[in-house]
Write an enzyme that holds these catalytic residues in place. Structure first.
Site, PDB file in Angstrom:
ATOM      1  N   ASN A   1       0.847  -1.251  -0.083  1.00 38.66           N
ATOM      2  CA  ASN A   1       0.158   0.063  -0.057  1.00 38.66           C
ATOM      3  C   ASN A   1       0.712   1.144  -0.116  1.00 38.66           C
ATOM      4  O   ASN A   1       0.446   2.311  -0.547  1.00 38.66           O
ATOM      5  CB  ASN A   1      -1.068   0.036   1.370  1.00 38.66           C
ATOM      6  CG  ASN A   1      -0.200  -0.057   2.588  1.00 38.66           C
ATOM      7  OD1 ASN A   1       0.740  -0.897   2.588  1.00 38.66           O
ATOM      8  ND2 ASN A   1      -0.630   0.640   3.503  1.00 38.66           N
TER       9      ASN A   1
ATOM     10  N   THR B   1      -1.377 -13.273   7.986  1.00 37.91           N
ATOM     11  CA  THR B   1       0.263 -13.621   7.666  1.00 37.91           C
ATOM     12  C   THR B   1       1.236 -13.346   8.931  1.00 37.91           C
ATOM     13  O   THR B   1       2.118 -14.210   9.269  1.00 37.91           O
ATOM     14  CB  THR B   1       0.775 -12.386   6.405  1.00 37.91           C
ATOM     15  OG1 THR B   1      -0.413 -12.699   5.391  1.00 37.91           O
ATOM     16  CG2 THR B   1       2.065 -12.808   6.168  1.00 37.91           C
TER      17      THR B   1
ATOM     18  N   GLU C   1       3.373  -5.303  12.545  1.00 33.01           N
ATOM     19  CA  GLU C   1       2.518  -4.263  12.339  1.00 33.01           C
ATOM     20  C   GLU C   1       1.251  -4.582  11.660  1.00 33.01           C
ATOM     21  O   GLU C   1       1.598  -4.767  10.369  1.00 33.01           O
ATOM     22  CB  GLU C   1       3.114  -2.896  11.748  1.00 33.01           C
ATOM     23  CG  GLU C   1       2.133  -1.587  12.025  1.00 33.01           C
ATOM     24  CD  GLU C   1       1.296  -1.362  10.934  1.00 33.01           C
ATOM     25  OE1 GLU C   1       0.149  -1.741  11.161  1.00 33.01           O
ATOM     26  OE2 GLU C   1       1.600  -0.829  10.035  1.00 33.01           O
TER      27      GLU C   1
ATOM     28  N   GLU D   1       7.241   1.070  16.759  1.00 26.18           N
ATOM     29  CA  GLU D   1       8.315   1.330  15.875  1.00 26.18           C
ATOM     30  C   GLU D   1       8.538   2.962  16.128  1.00 26.18           C
ATOM     31  O   GLU D   1       7.299   3.670  16.657  1.00 26.18           O
ATOM     32  CB  GLU D   1       7.927   1.141  14.347  1.00 26.18           C
ATOM     33  CG  GLU D   1       7.981  -0.347  14.096  1.00 26.18           C
ATOM     34  CD  GLU D   1       7.557  -0.524  12.597  1.00 26.18           C
ATOM     35  OE1 GLU D   1       8.136  -1.417  11.854  1.00 26.18           O
ATOM     36  OE2 GLU D   1       6.511   0.423  12.378  1.00 26.18           O
TER      37      GLU D   1
ATOM     38  N   CYS E   1      -3.436   1.316   6.602  1.00 20.55           N
ATOM     39  CA  CYS E   1      -3.815   0.621   7.773  1.00 20.55           C
ATOM     40  C   CYS E   1      -4.400   1.434   8.805  1.00 20.55           C
ATOM     41  O   CYS E   1      -5.106   0.982   9.784  1.00 20.55           O
ATOM     42  CB  CYS E   1      -2.631  -0.177   8.383  1.00 20.55           C
ATOM     43  SG  CYS E   1      -1.021   0.998   8.862  1.00 20.55           S
TER      44      CYS E   1
ATOM     45  N   GLY F   1       1.733  -5.912   7.513  1.00 24.26           N
ATOM     46  CA  GLY F   1       1.042  -6.647   6.484  1.00 24.26           C
ATOM     47  C   GLY F   1      -0.299  -6.991   7.284  1.00 24.26           C
ATOM     48  O   GLY F   1      -0.624  -6.558   8.399  1.00 24.26           O
ATOM     49  N   SER F   2      -1.024  -8.332   6.890  1.00 24.06           N
ATOM     50  CA  SER F   2      -1.979  -8.634   7.200  1.00 24.06           C
ATOM     51  C   SER F   2      -2.112  -9.514   8.680  1.00 24.06           C
ATOM     52  O   SER F   2      -0.895 -10.054   9.036  1.00 24.06           O
ATOM     53  CB  SER F   2      -2.704  -9.568   6.400  1.00 24.06           C
ATOM     54  OG  SER F   2      -2.302 -10.935   6.273  1.00 24.06           O
TER      55      SER F   2
END
Length: 488
Positions: free
Chosen positions: A155, A235, A253, A468, A287, A231-232
């Site tokens: 994204n 995952t 994240e 982060e 996100c 990501g998701s």
């Protein structure tokens, strides 16, 4: 790199060299639906080569002073900024985002990530304590972890890739990064600048390919000491399983289902345009985008009227057109997924106020087969609906009324995610009170997406593990040891 008549062919970047691949994946231009790029379909063999290069480069790179590493990172930031327009054009074509968003957000932030961490690494300090009664002094020492495995999403391709690479190399690690196979071009372009900036071979290695093949080989490699993934949630759970036997450090994240809470004393002149942007910026493929809007009942109808009116003014079209507000979604499959949620909402009896199935989508001839969707607003939907529970990750937002503060906090927290939230109110006591009770890693009040990179970024619950930021990334990308010296 090689070019055929129709396609751009990317190559892996390992040990300071571009390495061709024996097999490739198709990468599509989201605005036309046509293949325009071939991305290496890397696997175990390429990851092994990257590990060898990163391992070889680690002793020399980790022994360099923060000042030396900082200088090279600043040079890389300069080089990206000098070529900003080329990077922006490539990012827009590759991802489907508007050229304006790529020019003003993605690429400037990618350069700034290197500049930010090149500075912050110079200002980290260690701890020291005295135990005079024991004749001892204690101090901490931070050292690089080793090889960092970095996996970034599609994204915000270069933006989020550099958000991982910059702190990793600033701390003295060497890295193997895997961008999304759907958006690899700007990462490949950056590789060409690494040699120019003076980075030694093997410090940064970029391996392209799919998650199940290249990504799995990377996260499960025993010599890759840590994994940073964006990501998701699904995952992320898989990465936890694959890395568990090695006790790797993880920073994940993951997804979000972010609420906006709009109280009756909110300034709608500010709230409405910002809430439209927070719902649909970058096609809703961020996100941190708002996907559930809770509006206090006394202003619900007025907010709805203004919000829909503003949304209908948003222009969807060719990403190359600097006057459009939204470009194309990332893929044919993702477009179908987002549309399926809208269909489910209709089957549940929800009302679509604008967007998909209501308004006409007019596109230029060359974009007729692109993956476009109008910004869509859903109302009269229950909190238990999949549209209120799942991360749709597209230009869809649900709006629902609420009555009391306690009620809306319970409803806002009633999902598996906890990444971000926004609160709109002119009551200072209320915004502090509500922000404290929301299960979100970030809470914006009367604004959205204003970030200080010094401060922690990350989510609660299924939205991830770790944080982060300046200090948080420094802690993650280093190992700390406590050293005790006995006075003689």
């Amino acid at each position: 790199m090689a070019n055929s008549k129709a396609h751009l062919f990317l190559e892996n970047y390992i040990g300071g060299q571009f390495v061709s691949s024996s097999s490739y994946l198709d990468s599509y231009d989201p605005s036309t639906g046509e293949v325009y790029c071939k991305v290496p379909d890397s696997g175990q063999e390429e990851i092994e080569a990257a590990v060898k290069a990163a391992k070889s480069a680690f002793p020399e790179w980790s022994s360099r002073s923060p000042q030396e590493r900082s200088k090279l990172m600043s040079k890389l930031a300069d080089l990206i900024e000098e070529d900003l327009e080329s990077f922006a054009q490539a990012e827009s074509k590759d991802q489907g985002k508007t050229i304006t968003f790529a020019r003003t957000v993605d690429i400037p932030r990618a350069a700034y990530n290197f500049r930010f961490f090149s500075s912050s690494i110079l200002h980290q300090t260690s701890e020291c304590t005295q135990m005079d009664h024991m004749g001892c002094m204690h101090y901490t020492e931070r050292t690089p972890v080793g090889i960092a495995g970095l996996i970034s999403p599609w994204n915000l391709p270069l933006y989020l890739l550099t958000w991982k690479i910059a702190p990793a190399i600033a701390c003295g690690n060497t890295v193997i990064a895997k961008p999304s196979e759907m958006t690899s071009v700007t990462a490949w372009m950056m590789c060409k600048l690494l040699n120019k900036a003076g980075f030694p071979p093997g410090v940064v290695n970029i391996v392209f390919g799919s998650g199940p093949k290249a990504g799995d080989a990377l996260v499960s490699h025993p010599e890759v000491s840590l994994i940073s993934f964006t990501g998701s949630t699904l995952t992320g759970q898989r990465i936890i399983e694959r890395t568990a036997p090695y006790c790797k450090k993880l920073s994940l994240e993951l997804g979000g289902k972010n609420p906006a809470i709009i109280f009756e004393d909110a300034n709608l002149d500010e709230c409405v345009p910002v809430s439209v942007r927070s719902s649909f910026a970058n096609q809703g493929e961020i996100c941190l985008c708002t996907s559930r809007i809770f509006v206090q009942r006394s202003i619900y109808k007025e907010f709805l009227r203004r919000f829909v009116e503003a949304v209908k003014k948003w222009r969807v079209g060719s990403p190359a057109d600097s006057t459009v507000d939204m470009g194309a979604l990332i893929s044919k499959e993702h477009l179908a997924k987002v549309k399926s949620y809208i269909k489910k909402a209709q089957e549940e009896g929800a009302k679509i106020l604008c967007g998909e199935g209501i308004d006409s989508l007019v596109l230029p001839t060359k974009n007729q087969n692109g993956y476009f969707l109008l910004p869509t607003v859903i109302t009269e939907i229950g909190d238990d609906s999949c549209c209120m529970q799942d991360e749709i990750f597209g230009p869809v937002t649900c709006i629902t009324p609420f009555d009391t503060e306690d009620e809306v906090i319970k409803r806002a927290n009633g999902v598996q995610y906890g990444l971000a939230a926004t609160v709109w109110s002119s009551n200072v006591g209320r915004v502090h009170r509500v922000a404290k009770r929301l299960q979100s890693g970030l809470v914006w009040t009367n604004c959205w997406l204003i970030r200080d990179l010094n401060l922690p970024f990350g989510g609660m619950k299924a939205s991830g593990i770790g944080r982060e930021g300046a200090k948080e990334s420094y802690d993650f990308f280093t190992e700390v040891k406590t050293i005790t010296i006995k006075h003689t």
